[in-house]
Scaffold this motif. Structure first.
Motif, mmCIF file in Angstrom:
data_model
loop_
_atom_site.group_PDB
_atom_site.id
_atom_site.type_symbol
_atom_site.label_atom_id
_atom_site.label_comp_id
_atom_site.label_asym_id
_atom_site.label_seq_id
_atom_site.Cartn_x
_atom_site.Cartn_y
_atom_site.Cartn_z
ATOM 1 N N MET A 1 -20.248 44.691 -58.503
ATOM 2 C CA MET A 1 -21.464 45.629 -58.861
ATOM 3 C C MET A 1 -22.354 45.239 -58.398
ATOM 4 S SD MET A 1 -19.885 48.765 -57.495
ATOM 5 C CE MET A 1 -18.105 47.657 -57.502
ATOM 6 N N SER A 2 -23.403 45.771 -57.671
ATOM 7 C CA SER A 2 -25.000 45.003 -57.605
ATOM 8 C C SER A 2 -25.579 45.858 -59.036
ATOM 9 C CB SER A 2 -25.603 44.968 -56.655
ATOM 10 O OG SER A 2 -26.334 46.545 -56.207
ATOM 11 N N GLN A 3 -27.005 45.576 -59.272
ATOM 12 C CA GLN A 3 -27.213 46.315 -60.581
ATOM 13 C C GLN A 3 -28.850 45.347 -60.503
ATOM 14 O OE1 GLN A 3 -25.231 44.234 -63.966
ATOM 15 N NE2 GLN A 3 -24.747 45.627 -64.464
ATOM 16 N N GLU A 4 -29.425 46.084 -61.094
ATOM 17 C CA GLU A 4 -30.839 45.682 -60.520
ATOM 18 C C GLU A 4 -30.866 44.425 -61.723
ATOM 19 O OE1 GLU A 4 -32.056 48.458 -58.322
ATOM 20 O OE2 GLU A 4 -33.988 47.867 -59.190
ATOM 21 N N ILE A 5 -32.699 43.764 -61.528
ATOM 22 C CA ILE A 5 -32.475 42.876 -62.019
ATOM 23 C C ILE A 5 -33.382 43.025 -63.169
ATOM 24 C CG2 ILE A 5 -34.662 41.224 -62.274
ATOM 25 C CD1 ILE A 5 -32.833 41.211 -59.152
ATOM 26 N N GLY A 6 -32.787 42.230 -64.536
ATOM 27 C CA GLY A 6 -33.175 42.701 -65.725
ATOM 28 C C GLY A 6 -32.071 43.830 -66.310
ATOM 29 N N ARG A 689 -22.120 31.594 -63.851
ATOM 30 C CA ARG A 689 -21.089 32.185 -62.396
ATOM 31 C C ARG A 689 -19.704 32.940 -61.732
ATOM 32 N NH1 ARG A 689 -25.475 27.567 -59.274
ATOM 33 N NH2 ARG A 689 -27.028 29.201 -58.895
ATOM 34 N N LYS A 690 -19.340 33.402 -61.397
ATOM 35 C CA LYS A 690 -18.163 33.975 -61.608
ATOM 36 C C LYS A 690 -17.517 34.215 -60.069
ATOM 37 C CE LYS A 690 -18.885 36.989 -65.343
ATOM 38 N NZ LYS A 690 -19.014 38.582 -65.874
ATOM 39 N N PRO A 691 -16.478 33.695 -60.124
ATOM 40 C CA PRO A 691 -15.901 33.849 -58.676
ATOM 41 C C PRO A 691 -15.913 34.878 -58.004
ATOM 42 C CG PRO A 691 -14.297 32.898 -60.361
ATOM 43 C CD PRO A 691 -15.551 33.530 -61.256
ATOM 44 N N ILE A 692 -16.371 35.241 -57.122
ATOM 45 C CA ILE A 692 -16.369 36.653 -56.143
ATOM 46 C C ILE A 692 -15.369 36.377 -54.559
ATOM 47 C CG2 ILE A 692 -18.435 36.071 -55.078
ATOM 48 C CD1 ILE A 692 -19.108 39.475 -55.761
ATOM 49 N N SER A 693 -15.507 36.982 -54.469
ATOM 50 C CA SER A 693 -14.576 37.751 -52.281
ATOM 51 C C SER A 693 -15.703 37.690 -51.767
ATOM 52 C CB SER A 693 -13.458 38.179 -52.210
ATOM 53 O OG SER A 693 -14.197 39.882 -52.417
ATOM 54 N N TRP A 694 -16.278 36.702 -50.209
ATOM 55 C CA TRP A 694 -16.833 37.229 -49.407
ATOM 56 C C TRP A 694 -16.848 38.433 -49.349
ATOM 57 C CZ3 TRP A 694 -21.798 37.054 -48.693
ATOM 58 C CH2 TRP A 694 -21.617 37.903 -46.166
ATOM 59 N N ASN A 695 -15.748 39.758 -49.444
ATOM 60 C CA ASN A 695 -15.926 41.457 -48.664
ATOM 61 C C ASN A 695 -16.643 42.091 -49.676
ATOM 62 O OD1 ASN A 695 -14.377 41.467 -46.532
ATOM 63 N ND2 ASN A 695 -12.492 39.848 -47.852
ATOM 64 N N SER A 696 -15.962 41.565 -51.114
ATOM 65 C CA SER A 696 -16.750 41.678 -52.142
ATOM 66 C C SER A 696 -18.604 41.634 -51.691
ATOM 67 C CB SER A 696 -16.234 41.554 -53.819
ATOM 68 O OG SER A 696 -14.909 41.855 -53.726
ATOM 69 N N GLU A 734 -28.106 38.961 -55.690
ATOM 70 C CA GLU A 734 -26.750 38.585 -55.768
ATOM 71 C C GLU A 734 -25.899 37.612 -55.452
ATOM 72 O OE1 GLU A 734 -25.378 41.792 -55.815
ATOM 73 O OE2 GLU A 734 -26.982 42.640 -56.870
ATOM 74 N N TYR A 735 -26.136 36.610 -54.105
ATOM 75 C CA TYR A 735 -25.821 35.382 -53.848
ATOM 76 C C TYR A 735 -25.324 34.463 -55.111
ATOM 77 C CZ TYR A 735 -24.385 30.911 -51.782
ATOM 78 O OH TYR A 735 -23.493 29.730 -52.101
ATOM 79 N N SER A 736 -26.387 34.672 -55.354
ATOM 80 C CA SER A 736 -27.106 32.795 -56.947
ATOM 81 C C SER A 736 -26.122 33.341 -57.588
ATOM 82 C CB SER A 736 -28.281 32.885 -56.483
ATOM 83 O OG SER A 736 -28.990 33.645 -57.404
ATOM 84 N N LYS A 737 -26.247 34.651 -58.040
ATOM 85 C CA LYS A 737 -25.138 34.910 -59.067
ATOM 86 C C LYS A 737 -23.878 34.171 -59.343
ATOM 87 C CE LYS A 737 -25.754 39.178 -59.703
ATOM 88 N NZ LYS A 737 -25.864 40.410 -59.652
ATOM 89 N N HIS A 738 -23.087 34.123 -57.866
ATOM 90 C CA HIS A 738 -21.868 33.494 -57.455
ATOM 91 C C HIS A 738 -22.206 32.208 -56.460
ATOM 92 C CE1 HIS A 738 -20.567 36.978 -58.773
ATOM 93 N NE2 HIS A 738 -22.186 38.030 -57.960
ATOM 94 N N GLY A 740 -20.912 29.047 -54.796
ATOM 95 C CA GLY A 740 -20.242 28.211 -54.698
ATOM 96 C C GLY A 740 -18.672 28.273 -55.746
ATOM 97 N N LYS A 741 -19.041 29.448 -55.586
ATOM 98 C CA LYS A 741 -17.892 30.291 -55.771
ATOM 99 C C LYS A 741 -17.071 32.028 -55.046
ATOM 100 C CE LYS A 741 -17.530 28.587 -60.742
ATOM 101 N NZ LYS A 741 -17.488 29.353 -61.850
ATOM 102 N N VAL A 742 -17.831 31.811 -53.914
ATOM 103 C CA VAL A 742 -17.141 32.808 -52.694
ATOM 104 C C VAL A 742 -16.604 32.249 -51.871
ATOM 105 C CG1 VAL A 742 -19.007 34.800 -51.033
ATOM 106 C CG2 VAL A 742 -19.841 33.578 -53.634
ATOM 107 N N GLU A 743 -15.592 33.380 -51.934
ATOM 108 C CA GLU A 743 -14.194 32.962 -51.132
ATOM 109 C C GLU A 743 -14.040 33.543 -49.803
ATOM 110 O OE1 GLU A 743 -12.192 29.879 -51.714
ATOM 111 O OE2 GLU A 743 -13.689 29.963 -53.011
ATOM 112 N N ARG A 744 -14.006 33.056 -48.353
ATOM 113 C CA ARG A 744 -13.992 33.180 -46.932
ATOM 114 C C ARG A 744 -12.475 33.080 -46.963
ATOM 115 N NH1 ARG A 744 -18.065 34.878 -42.987
ATOM 116 N NH2 ARG A 744 -18.157 32.842 -42.768
ATOM 117 N N ALA A 745 -11.248 33.325 -46.814
ATOM 118 C CA ALA A 745 -10.766 33.430 -45.713
ATOM 119 C C ALA A 745 -10.336 31.929 -46.015
ATOM 120 C CB ALA A 745 -10.659 32.724 -44.369
ATOM 121 N N GLY A 746 -9.927 31.859 -47.876
ATOM 122 C CA GLY A 746 -9.332 30.676 -48.737
ATOM 123 C C GLY A 746 -10.533 29.523 -48.620
ATOM 124 N N GLU A 747 -11.878 29.802 -48.357
ATOM 125 C CA GLU A 747 -12.425 28.411 -47.735
ATOM 126 C C GLU A 747 -14.078 28.827 -48.520
ATOM 127 O OE1 GLU A 747 -13.610 26.929 -44.192
ATOM 128 O OE2 GLU A 747 -11.684 26.252 -43.769
#
Length: 897
Positions: A1-6, A689-696, A734-738, A740-747
């Motif tokens: 889920m997205s959160q407000e900065i801070g 940084r935490k892994p996340i799927s591209w869909n999420s 939103e992206y920079s929190k993840h 290097g760990k954003v997965e789409r179709a296994g890549e």
């Protein structure tokens, strides 16, 4: 889920106001005025003391510093500007400051703006600018009393900024006394070489030569005729009662006469010659012989003929004596005329003295022009006959420069000597034979008008010391220096007050106004540059860790101007008096190879730029405290540029927390065309940084963009382009929190791939529907009806519609309609049996159910269209539930089919 900065529960890091909001409207209003024409020399004259390229406006960096550095009310003092400076009303309670700081948000970004015109002091911050360039960010940060450190690889940038910082502790009266001494010792000697017999009383007195006009000459390769390389025959626009005419050069009798229309047939009033002044001998890069019509390339002829000749053909004059007598029309005391024998003899006198004064040659650079993109490729100086820097000047100019610098060297006060040198090298921008003349503006052009070396076919030689009139002379440049130093001692600021009515910002308001009004503050007591140091060096050599609270800077961008190459023009002249003082002036040129910029001549392209910029950001990240803040301006043109920047930042372990526009072309941004932005980017050292799927992540980005847009459009009067840039920053977060760990179709997705997607979301929008909410619920631990309500807010989905789709039920607590929920499958089966339209989720869950029970899917695969959306949804279901069967169905059966 997205959160407000801070608002992350995992981080206790205090957010700076600039991460929550930024006063785009007020800043752009004052910046527009500061950046208009020559207004900079009055708004902040310190930045006009010497040329530097692509300077950001001082108002921009003051606003960035204000919103970046104010986070602790206990370390802030606010004073009213003025001679009797006193603590402002904010001293009445730190609660007022705390209220202002905490009030900044997307909806109310101007909560802190009322402090913009105040003399604000911050006691506990240490600031770094590792790309200080012309020094704007460093100077503005120093005004807050913070400890500031600046750094730049380029020695010219270092010297320019050093003198800006020195200006705040320099006594203007001592500078003026030194100028008076120089003037008394050498000014008359210099000015004697720029005299001409008065047009009205040639036997009685001389007039001043403001500008001397020259034209290059080449031989015709066919008939041997000497050809003067005139683009056209204009000399300058008429003045006073002749302002509807042009002064033009007659190629027959070599007089300067008036032409009513320089673009049509003209008759010389002196000799009767008829010609069209518009029709010169030069067109583009070629010249045409006026005798036989032969056309040939200019640089080819220069190479073949061993150079070119110069013809002295006209002057611009002013007679102060006749002007003071007021017995002549203004056009008779100031104007243009052809060169006379006396003018040629005076030049030859200067030329002879230069040739016979070897001691003065020590004050003129003898370095060769180095090869580079700007000198060898873009507009090759060597093809135009230039080999050494001194080739860019006339012998008369070199004589004057030598005499002047010899006197400057005698000044014992090092600081004053350097200010005189600074002024001298800036005056070279309009004192070289690389300068042409603007016939429409009646003034000599700036050497770097096009940020490059453009050898003119009609060079103009200015009066170096200067007369009563003239542009870019030493004395007029010195006036800029004095204004800059005085301002640095007691800086003021300007801001805009608004009328109290709709369509204008609420801060600051003046009820007596009908239209916005620009206000200048009283002088601040805090001078420029206190507690500030600068050094010359590469950003990658900072060599400190966990040292700085903030880095505020303006880094290079991919297709940046090649400062290192064109600043060599200043470097070789500054070196004359500085090489024994500073190690960085010992070489023949500035460091080219280590400059972080794409340089085709050095075979440095996009890949090398990204690598070097990444190294720079890594060095900055190391120097920042873990809770430190990076704020910088940047210049962008397309999604690829955004992607390169985001990739470099994320690889250096930064998280982007906000972006704001300084300027934007709204229509292009909305329509998806290439658009240039000047933007402010805010980043922090990254947390885990935490892994996340591209869909999420995609759903988070949709929600973030939509929520940001709604908040901005409901509460602020911003253009769609401005809103888009703010959206971009929130999505980048939103992206920079993840990264290097954003997965789409296994890549793993790259930053550039994500930026392309974000660009599309912002340009075209994307609706959050029932299936998106359902996927979010699948990812929510112990999802409840309250979660459903929250996730539906601000979307096109409703709890009622989701219930109708049997995606949840409440008969025994809150239960999601997954593939193994009996009522959900019955609902889907009934729609399949009655040939009703199915959603992609219906299809995916139905296939999953049949797969689990060993039933054939071929019949359905044969009649259903297998779309990319269906494939992506199966991936999303697998990511959200951890059930790889969805992925197996996709890979093993759908793709095979």
């Amino acid at each position: 889920m997205s959160q407000e900065i801070g608002q992350s529960e995992e981080s206790e890091r205090t957010t700076a106001p600039i991460e929550n909001g930024f006063p785009i409207r007020q800043l752009n209003d004052i910046a527009e005025k500061e950046g208009y024409g020559g207004a900079r020399q009055w708004y902040r004259p310190i930045y006009t003391m010497h040329k530097w390229w692509a300077r950001r406006l001082g108002s921009t960096f003051r606003a960035v510093s204000l919103y970046s550095l104010l986070d602790d009310p206990d370390s802030i003092d606010v004073y009213e500007p003025g001679a009797d400076q006193q603590l402002s009303s904010f001293e009445g309670g730190r609660n007022d400051l705390e209220r202002l700081i905490s009030s900044v948000s997307i909806e109310k970004p101007d909560a802190l703006w009322e402090l913009y015109p105040k003399d604000v002091r911050i006691s506990d911050k240490k600031i770094l600018d590792p790309f200080m360039g012309g020094g704007t960010s460093l100077v503005e940060a120093s005004r807050f009393g913070a400890e500031c450190h600046g750094r730049d690889l380029n020695p010219v940038a270092w010297f320019v900024t050093k003198k800006e910082i020195d200006a705040g502790s320099t006594d203007p009266e001592k500078l003026e006394a030194a100028y008076d001494k120089i003037e008394a010792s050498v000014a008359d000697e210099l000015k004697q070489y720029y005299k001409t017999p008065c047009p009205n009383h040639p036997e009685e007195h001389d007039a001043d030569v403001m500008n001397s006009f020259w034209v290059k000459q080449l031989g015709c390769v066919s008939c041997g005729e000497t050809v003067s390389l005139f683009g056209d025959y204009r000399v300058g626009k008429g003045r006073y009662e002749n302002d509807d005419k042009y002064s033009v050069f007659c190629p027959s009798c070599e007089s300067v006469v008036y032409a009513d229309d320089w673009q049509s047939d003209t008759t010389c009033s002196e000799c009767g010659h008829e010609w069209v002044p518009q029709e010169g001998t030069v067109s583009g890069s070629s010249y045409t012989c006026h005798k036989c019509g032969q056309k040939y390339g200019i640089t080819d002829a220069i190479q073949e003929q061993g150079g070119y000749d110069l013809k002295y053909f006209a002057i611009e004059y002013h007679c102060p004596i006749c002007d003071d007598r007021r017995d002549y029309d203004k056009s008779d005391t100031k104007g243009y005329r052809g060169v006379r024998e006396e003018d040629i003899k005076l030049y030859e006198k200067a030329e002879s003295r230069w040739e016979n004064s070897p001691d003065l040659h020590d004050y003129v650079p003898d370095e060769p022009i180095p090869e580079g993109h700007m000198t060898s490729d873009r507009n090759p100086l060597f093809d135009h006959g230039y080999e050494h820097w001194e080739d860019m000047f006339s012998d008369r100019q070199l004589l004057c420069f030598g005499l002047f610098l010899k006197e400057v060297e005698e000044i014992t006060d090092k600081n004053i000597r350097e200010f005189l040198l600074l002024t001298f090298t800036d005056s070279l921008c309009r004192n070289s034979m690389m300068c042409a003349y603007s016939e429409t503006a009646n003034q000599i052009n700036h050497l770097f008008k096009t940020n490059a070396f453009d050898p003119p076919t009609q060079p103009t030689e200015s009066n170096f010391w200067g007369a009563d009139y003239g542009t870019g002379t030493f004395q007029s440049t010195w006036d800029k220096t004095i204004r800059g130093v005085k301002w640095a001692n007691a800086p003021t600021d300007r801001y805009i007050e608004y009328p109290q009515r709709d369509g204008f910002p609420d801060i600051p308001v003046n009820r007596d106004l009908d239209e916005p009004d620009t206000v200048e503050t009283s002088p601040f007591a805090q001078p420029i540059g206190q507690n500030t140091t600068v050094e010359q060096g590469d950003v990658r050599g900072i060599g400190v860790e966990n040292e700085y609270d903030a880095v505020i800077t303006d880094p290079p961008y991919y297709d940046n101007i090649l400062y290192s190459e064109i600043s060599d023009f200043f470097y070789v002249w500054q070196k004359v008096l500085l090489e024994e003082e500073y190690e960085c002036f010992e070489g023949e040129r500035t460091p080219h190879e280590d400059s972080i910029v794409a340089n085709p001549f050095l075979e440095k392209g996009e890949e090398e730029f990204e690598q070097e910029l990444g190294e720079a950001f890594s060095s900055i990240q190391q120097a920042l405290k873990q809770d430190g803040l990076l704020a910088f301006t940047y210049h962008h043109s397309d999604s690829e540029s955004w992607g390169e920047l985001l990739q470099s930042l994320c690889e250096a372990e930064f998280e982007v927390t906000a972006t704001y526009p300084i300027t934007a072309d709204v229509s292009k941004f909305i329509e998806g065309e290439a658009v240039e932005f000047d933007i402010v980017i805010i980043a922090r050292p990254a947390t885990e940084r935490k892994p996340i799927s591209w869909n999420s992540l995609r759903r988070n980005i949709y929600r973030t963009a939509q929520k940001t847009r709604q908040r901005l459009e409901e509460n602020r009067d911003l253009s769609r382009g401005d809103v888009g840039v703010v959206e971009m920053g929130r999505c980048f977060h939103e992206y920079s929190k993840h990264h290097g760990k954003v997965e789409r179709a296994g890549e793993t997705m790259t930053a550039k791939e994500v930026v392309d997607e974000i660009y599309g979301v912002i340009q075209h929008g994307s609706d959050i529907g029932e299936i998106d909410v359902f996927l979010d619920l699948l990812e929510t631990p112990s999802a409840s009806y309250d979660d459903l309500n929250k996730l539906c807010r601000g979307t096109n989905a409703t709890p009622e519609r989701i219930e109708d789709m049997r995606l949840y039920r409440m008969d025994d607590g809150f239960k999601l309609g997954t593939w193994d929920d009996e009522k959900r499958i019955v609902y889907i089966q009934s729609r399949v049996d009655s040939d009703e339209e199915l959603t992609d989720l219906d299809k995916a869950q139905f296939l999953r159910y049949r797969w689990e029970h060993g039933k054939s899917v071929s019949e359905y695969l044969g009649k259903w269209e297998i779309t990319d959306d269906l494939r992506e949804l199966c991936e999303g279901l697998a990511d959200a539930t951890g059930d790889d069967t969805y992925r197996n169905i996709l890979e093993s059966r759908l793709s095979d089919f």
